[in-house]
Design a protein around this motif. Sequence first.
Motif, PDB file in Angstrom:
ATOM      1  N   VAL A 168     -94.232  62.741  14.629  1.00 50.01           N
ATOM      2  CA  VAL A 168     -93.040  62.134  14.016  1.00 50.01           C
ATOM      3  C   VAL A 168     -93.318  60.677  13.654  1.00 50.01           C
ATOM      4  O   VAL A 168     -92.896  60.193  12.594  1.00 50.01           O
ATOM      5  CB  VAL A 168     -91.826  62.229  14.980  1.00 50.01           C
ATOM      6  CG1 VAL A 168     -90.626  61.488  14.398  1.00 50.01           C
ATOM      7  CG2 VAL A 168     -91.475  63.684  15.243  1.00 50.01           C
ATOM      8  N   LYS A 181     -96.113  59.388  12.752  1.00 48.18           N
ATOM      9  CA  LYS A 181     -96.910  59.365  11.510  1.00 48.18           C
ATOM     10  C   LYS A 181     -96.032  59.550  10.287  1.00 48.18           C
ATOM     11  O   LYS A 181     -96.274  58.960   9.225  1.00 48.18           O
ATOM     12  CB  LYS A 181     -97.988  60.445  11.555  1.00 48.18           C
ATOM     13  CG  LYS A 181     -99.114  60.129  12.543  1.00 48.18           C
ATOM     14  CD  LYS A 181    -100.147  61.239  12.568  1.00 48.18           C
ATOM     15  CE  LYS A 181    -101.259  60.932  13.580  1.00 48.18           C
ATOM     16  NZ  LYS A 181    -102.243  62.028  13.668  1.00 48.18           N
ATOM     17  N   THR A 182     -94.965  60.371  10.435  1.00 48.16           N
ATOM     18  CA  THR A 182     -94.051  60.560   9.290  1.00 48.16           C
ATOM     19  C   THR A 182     -93.270  59.281   8.987  1.00 48.16           C
ATOM     20  O   THR A 182     -92.918  59.021   7.835  1.00 48.16           O
ATOM     21  CB  THR A 182     -93.066  61.714   9.546  1.00 48.16           C
ATOM     22  OG1 THR A 182     -92.223  61.379  10.663  1.00 48.16           O
ATOM     23  CG2 THR A 182     -93.777  63.025   9.810  1.00 48.16           C
ATOM     24  N   LYS A 236     -95.403  57.302   6.719  1.00 48.50           N
ATOM     25  CA  LYS A 236     -95.414  57.899   5.372  1.00 48.50           C
ATOM     26  C   LYS A 236     -94.101  57.616   4.636  1.00 48.50           C
ATOM     27  O   LYS A 236     -94.089  57.337   3.442  1.00 48.50           O
ATOM     28  CB  LYS A 236     -95.655  59.399   5.469  1.00 48.50           C
ATOM     29  CG  LYS A 236     -97.086  59.763   5.859  1.00 48.50           C
ATOM     30  CD  LYS A 236     -97.263  61.268   5.921  1.00 48.50           C
ATOM     31  CE  LYS A 236     -98.705  61.626   6.326  1.00 48.50           C
ATOM     32  NZ  LYS A 236     -98.894  63.085   6.468  1.00 48.50           N
ATOM     33  N   MET A 237     -92.986  57.727   5.359  1.00 44.50           N
ATOM     34  CA  MET A 237     -91.678  57.466   4.736  1.00 44.50           C
ATOM     35  C   MET A 237     -91.538  56.000   4.332  1.00 44.50           C
ATOM     36  O   MET A 237     -90.958  55.684   3.298  1.00 44.50           O
ATOM     37  CB  MET A 237     -90.559  57.863   5.700  1.00 44.50           C
ATOM     38  CG  MET A 237     -90.411  59.374   5.864  1.00 44.50           C
ATOM     39  SD  MET A 237     -89.314  59.798   7.228  1.00 44.50           S
ATOM     40  CE  MET A 237     -89.475  61.595   7.243  1.00 44.50           C
ATOM     41  N   LYS A 265     -84.573  57.981   5.921  1.00 47.98           N
ATOM     42  CA  LYS A 265     -85.245  59.035   6.691  1.00 47.98           C
ATOM     43  C   LYS A 265     -86.161  58.428   7.749  1.00 47.98           C
ATOM     44  O   LYS A 265     -86.265  58.931   8.870  1.00 47.98           O
ATOM     45  CB  LYS A 265     -86.058  59.939   5.755  1.00 47.98           C
ATOM     46  CG  LYS A 265     -85.197  60.822   4.859  1.00 47.98           C
ATOM     47  CD  LYS A 265     -86.070  61.716   3.994  1.00 47.98           C
ATOM     48  CE  LYS A 265     -85.217  62.618   3.091  1.00 47.98           C
ATOM     49  NZ  LYS A 265     -86.058  63.489   2.241  1.00 47.98           N
ATOM     50  N   ALA A 309     -86.010  59.036  11.823  1.00 46.48           N
ATOM     51  CA  ALA A 309     -87.164  59.491  12.597  1.00 46.48           C
ATOM     52  C   ALA A 309     -87.478  58.523  13.741  1.00 46.48           C
ATOM     53  O   ALA A 309     -87.796  58.943  14.863  1.00 46.48           O
ATOM     54  CB  ALA A 309     -88.383  59.633  11.672  1.00 46.48           C
TER      55      ALA A 309
END
Length: 844
Positions: free
Chosen positions: A16, A18-19, A22-23, A31, A35
């Motif tokens: 999560v 890592k996301t 990216k976001m 988002k 997270a």
Amino acid sequence: MATPNGQTLPQKEAAVFKTIVKMYEGKQYKKGLKAAESILKKFPDHGETLAMKGLTLNCVDKKKEAYEHVRQGLKKNMMSHVTWHVYGLLYRSDREYKEAIKCYKQALKRDKDNSQILRDLSLLQIQMRELNGFAETRRQLLTLNSKNRNNWLGFAIATHYAGDLEMALRVIEAYESTLEEVKRPDYEHSEMLLYKASIIEEKGDLERTLKHLDAIEPLVLDKVGWREKRGEMLLKLNKNEEAEKQYRELLGINGDNLAYHRGLLQSRGYKDEEVTGGEKQEELLGLYKELQAADPRCACMRRMPLDFLTGPRFKEAFAAYVTPALRKGVPSLFSDVKPLYKDKAKIALIEEVMTANLASLRKDQKLDGAEEVEPPVTLLWVMEFLANHNDRCGRTKEALALIEEAMAYTPTVIDLHLTKARILKHAGDLEAASDECEVARNMDLADRFLNTISTRYALRADRRAKAEEIVSLFTKDGDNPNNLFDMQCMWYETEFGRSCLRSKSYGKALKKLTAVDKHFTDILEDQFDFHTYCLRKMTLRAYVALLRSEDSVYKHKFFVRAAESVVEGYLALHDNPSASDVVDEDEELKGLSEVEKKKVLKKRKKAAAKLEEERKAEEASKGKKEGPKGKAKAHKEDADPDGELLAKTDTPLEDATRYVKLLQQHAAMRLQTQLMSIQLYTRKKRFLLVLQAARKAAALAAPGEPALHRALTHFLVELEKARPDLHKTVAEVVKLELASSAEWGLPSLAQSPAEYNAAFTKSYGTASVSHAAAAAAGVLLLKPEEKAQAAAMVTQQSLEGSTLKECTQVFAWLKSAELGQEALDAFAAKARVLFPYCSAFKAK
């Protein structure tokens, strides 16, 4: 499970996390925040997640919360490179580059081989010009990944800009050795080869540069740039025959490029003084006849001979050159030939040609010596040219008579009204010039150029309300005051600020003029994006030129003018603190009773409220059209729109010091810079800095420079007052410097202020009205009660040979010195004889 200290996440939460990254990179901030919250519910002390949440909050304009989260994350995990990196990114977003660099270096202590952190650090180092650190960072990047082209070229540029040309060349050559043989030319390789040529040239190895250029010719796509560089090398190596061939080739491509003409003349062995002095006319004329035959349509080939021809040859060539332009009605003809007016002999010949043309057209409707009958428009443009000619020669009456005749002949030609406005401006009637510009603007309301000219003339006539009304016609949101600031419209801000200074409305003046400083700060910041772009796109030569341009951006005339005006404003506020309360008088309220004023103000308030409602409704409708992802740029409310807070500063001298230091750093060769330094540091009692500026000013000023005398007289008066309180060491140094002042080219500053002013008055007091005013200013500084003597020194001075600028400046000083209406009337009466059209001298 997380580790006991809660800093290592389980596999699920790590995914999560890592996301979140990216976001953030994909600008999906909502988002990303969700997270981050999902992780922090389970692990509220996870430092890296707190830091990333803070970084994301920063992107949704929650700066305070962002810093709190990032600092909290850093406290929780100071050993993580991520938290330090994020802290650096946060500082970078606020342009706190020095703090960001510290954070990046801390991050590298935790992860020394992190390429992303090294890249980010290198960007800040070149932005802040930490050149040695930049070179070392780029070296580390190259060591980590030698397969990446950008790392090779980044290291080459770093060493080049740091001054290590030998290393830069070795890096380029090492990179070339890793490449396969290039058979077909491509842009990126071509640019690298030309960049290598520039490095070899800077090393001073011109022969090698030329050989390199000849070797790479088949692989270069920028053929014009290659030819220009090769021509320069041939000239520097005195290979004149080859250089001539090269510059002829370039002139065949672009005959209007003056640099090519200069290169050709230099290759033929002509020195500048031979060209401008009219020597070797036969040879030069033969050369240009040959060039004209090769390119008969090029106007520059016909214009260049006018610079070196003299006498009858010049007269014949000038007549031939202007004839097609007069027939076509080219409004810029006079601007084209204006450089010729440096030569008095050529001025007389130009007048002969044009007056003969005018007489011939009036008599036979033919140009002098021509057979064909001219269209009526030719007479119009001959009169327009002669009006400009007479204006240039200072014959205002004749110039106005000609332009009035031309306007009566064809009243619908806009350029005639602009010419008349320019004549009136040069004559000193700024109000009439502004009126004439308005006539021209109203003839074509869709012309932005006319709008700009009319605005400029209105500001010079101190019609600020009218200027704002005119300029707002072409701005995006009408009368939104932020528009011109967003557009970085520096000419407007400078002119508006100077107009406010003349009216002693210092708040508004400083508001507009300091906006120019902000624009230059933005220009420096704008280079940030190019540090990565130029390497990626391989625009290496342009990138180096950009860096060098940014290093000298404060030398630009827009900044210098604005900075000098800012210093002038702050000095005035220091000398007269009550001036901060002066506000512009509302032109619409002039002459109205209190009841009428209240009605007008109430009406304005209603109109402003209505406009605000319409603006909000428009923004709301824009937001709906843009959809949920759209984000309209909100204008921040200006807390000080009229600069009242700027004018009420408690430290005007400290505020002025920043600008004086910038001017000393970037415009030290301007006399005005040194004069302002003397004035500022005299008021600050920094006498050693005054003497430093005086030494520089002495080298720049003409003997007996009036402005320098005023500044130094003021310095000597203040020094005499402060002597008892000076530190012993400072007093000794000041004494030594004053004793050596005669060696600088100044009258000895070791004299008393009265002796210094008396010596100036004796030597230069009657040299001109400006000198007389400087001597009178010295008298007032020493004896403020001697106003009658000071007034007599100025009013009894002959104005013969004085310029309009000199007279208006002296007249303004007479007003500010409060020498009495009698002195003003006497001076104005004498000035009216020389400058009858100047509105400043007209009888009230």
